[in-house]
Motif scaffolding. Sequence first.
Motif, short mmCIF file in Angstrom:
data_model
loop_
_atom_site.label_atom_id
_atom_site.label_comp_id
_atom_site.label_asym_id
_atom_site.label_seq_id
_atom_site.Cartn_x
_atom_site.Cartn_y
_atom_site.Cartn_z
N LEU A 156 0.80 -1.27 0.14
CA LEU A 156 -0.03 -0.20 -0.08
C LEU A 156 0.74 1.13 0.08
N SER A 157 1.97 1.26 0.84
CA SER A 157 2.72 2.25 1.03
C SER A 157 3.44 2.64 -0.22
N ILE A 158 3.88 1.62 -1.32
CA ILE A 158 4.54 1.88 -2.46
C ILE A 158 3.67 2.42 -3.44
N ALA A 159 2.33 1.82 -3.45
CA ALA A 159 1.27 2.30 -4.51
C ALA A 159 0.90 3.69 -4.51
N LEU A 160 0.94 4.39 -3.04
CA LEU A 160 0.40 5.58 -2.83
C LEU A 160 1.50 6.54 -3.29
N GLN A 161 2.64 6.15 -3.48
CA GLN A 161 3.66 7.31 -3.78
C GLN A 161 3.76 7.56 -5.09
N ASN A 162 3.67 9.21 -5.05
CA ASN A 162 3.92 9.81 -6.61
C ASN A 162 5.17 9.79 -6.75
N VAL A 163 5.95 9.93 -5.68
CA VAL A 163 7.49 10.07 -5.78
C VAL A 163 8.17 8.76 -4.90
N LEU A 164 9.26 8.60 -5.30
CA LEU A 164 10.15 7.88 -4.36
C LEU A 164 10.99 8.82 -3.35
N ARG A 165 10.82 8.45 -2.06
CA ARG A 165 11.67 9.25 -1.11
C ARG A 165 12.78 8.25 -0.21
N TYR A 166 13.96 9.27 -0.16
CA TYR A 166 14.88 8.44 0.38
C TYR A 166 15.59 9.47 1.75
N PHE A 167 16.12 8.68 2.71
CA PHE A 167 16.68 9.35 3.69
C PHE A 167 18.29 9.03 3.33
N ILE A 168 18.99 10.15 3.61
CA ILE A 168 20.40 10.25 3.35
C ILE A 168 21.16 10.61 4.55
N LYS A 169 22.18 10.10 5.09
CA LYS A 169 23.03 10.77 5.83
C LYS A 169 24.19 10.98 5.65
N ALA A 170 24.95 11.89 5.49
CA ALA A 170 26.32 12.01 4.88
C ALA A 170 27.29 12.90 5.51
N GLU A 171 28.51 12.58 5.56
CA GLU A 171 29.56 13.44 6.25
C GLU A 171 30.21 14.63 5.41
N SER A 185 3.87 5.71 6.01
CA SER A 185 3.55 4.96 7.46
C SER A 185 2.11 4.33 7.15
N LEU A 186 1.62 3.29 7.85
CA LEU A 186 0.43 2.99 7.85
C LEU A 186 -0.82 4.19 8.20
N GLU A 187 -0.35 4.88 9.15
CA GLU A 187 -1.18 6.25 9.47
C GLU A 187 -1.44 6.78 8.32
N GLU A 188 -0.37 7.19 7.53
CA GLU A 188 -0.22 8.02 6.31
C GLU A 188 -1.18 7.41 5.19
N VAL A 189 -1.08 5.94 4.96
CA VAL A 189 -2.04 5.32 4.10
C VAL A 189 -3.25 5.31 4.71
N PHE A 190 -3.74 5.22 5.87
CA PHE A 190 -5.11 5.27 6.24
C PHE A 190 -5.74 6.64 5.87
N LEU A 191 -4.85 7.62 6.62
CA LEU A 191 -5.40 8.87 6.30
C LEU A 191 -5.81 9.42 4.78
N GLU A 192 -4.73 9.05 3.74
CA GLU A 192 -4.78 9.17 2.37
C GLU A 192 -6.10 8.61 2.05
N LEU A 193 -6.42 7.51 2.44
CA LEU A 193 -7.52 6.68 1.70
C LEU A 193 -9.06 6.97 2.55
N THR A 194 -8.84 7.50 3.59
CA THR A 194 -10.14 7.79 4.26
C THR A 194 -10.54 9.22 4.66
N THR A 195 -9.57 10.18 4.27
CA THR A 195 -9.84 11.42 4.13
C THR A 195 -10.75 11.83 3.16
#
Length: 325
Positions: A219-234, A299-309
Motif C-alpha cells: 500500500l505504501s509503495i502504490a500510494l507514492q507519487n514520488v520515491l523518497r529516500y533518507f540520506i545521512k552523509a559527512e 507509514s500505515l497512518e499516512e496510508v489510512f489517512l490518505e484513503l479515508t480523508t
Amino acid sequence: MMVELKNVTKVYGTRKAVDNISFSVDKGEIVGFLGPNGAGKTTTMKMITGYIPPTSGTIKIAGYDIVEQPIEAKKHIGYLPETPPLYLDMTVEAYLHFVGGIKGVPPKKRKEDVEKIMYEMGLMEVRKRLIKNLSRGYKQRVGLAQAIIGDPEVLVLDEPTVGLDPKQIKEIRDIIKKLGGKHTIILSTHILPEVSMVCDRVIIINKGKIVAMDKTENLSIALQNVLRYFIKAEGPYDKVVKTVENIDGVINVEAEIEEDMMVKLTVESSNDRDIRKDVFFAFAKEGLPILELRPLGYSLEEVFLELTTEEESYDEDVRNIKEGA
C-alpha cells in the motif's frame, strides 16, 4: 478459503452501512480490518459472525454459508466483541466451562481445553476470582479465552486492546501473534502500529466500501507519487546538498545539519527512477562518506489517512489500489 465475502451489502432504512464488498481470508492468515468510525467495519464483522444477516450477498465460513447453514458456520467461529460478553458474577474458571458447554464441547475435552486456555492466556492465578473483580486487562483476556474455546478455525476480534494500558496491549498483542497460523484471524483495531506488528494483510473500509486491500508495504509503495529516500552523509553542507541536487531524477531535497560536518537529507525522485546507485557513485566521486541511505515509505497512518480523508476525488494511484490486490 476460511472466510469469503461476495458482494455483501447491508442497508438500514435508506442508508447503506456496507456497500457491495468482497474479500477473502486464507487459512492461518491474520488480517487487519481498518476504517474510521461509521465506515461499516463493525457491521461487517457482525455479519461475518452471523450476529446480523446481510441485506444481500453471501458470506461463507469454512465453506458454510452463514445465512443458509448458520449452525455449521458458527461452529468454526470464535468472536470477541468490543465489549467482551462476560458474566461478572461467575469465576473465570466457571465462566469458561459455561461457554464450553454452550459451544457443545464434551465435558472431558472441555476440562482439558479450559485448563490449557487459562494457562495460555495467563489466567491461572485468577481462575477462582469473580470476573467483576478483575482488571480491564484480565477481563479482556477472559473475553479472548471464551472466543478460543472449542478451538474454532476463525477468530473475529473487534478492538481487542481498547482501553488497555501499554503493558496490557503488548500482552494481548503477543497472544494474538501466537494464535496466528493455527487460527485465521480478522482483527479490527484503531491502533495502527498494532496492525503493522501483527497482521499479514490490511483491508481498509471507508463509507461502506473497501478502498484498499494488500500488505502494508505494498500500500505504501502504490500510494507514492514520488520515491523518497533518507540520506545521512559527512561533509560540508553546501557540497552535500549540491551533489544530491545534481543527480538526474532528483526533484526535491530537504536538508539539515545534525552536527558539525554531518548532514541529513530527505530526497525525492520521480517514481520511475531508483537513484540509490547514482547517489553512491556521486558521493564517492566527491569524497563524501554516506553513513546511511534508505528508502522512505508511507507509514500505515499516512496510508489510512490518505484513503479515508474526504476529498473530491482520489488520485490515479489510489484508484489503482482499489482495483488491485
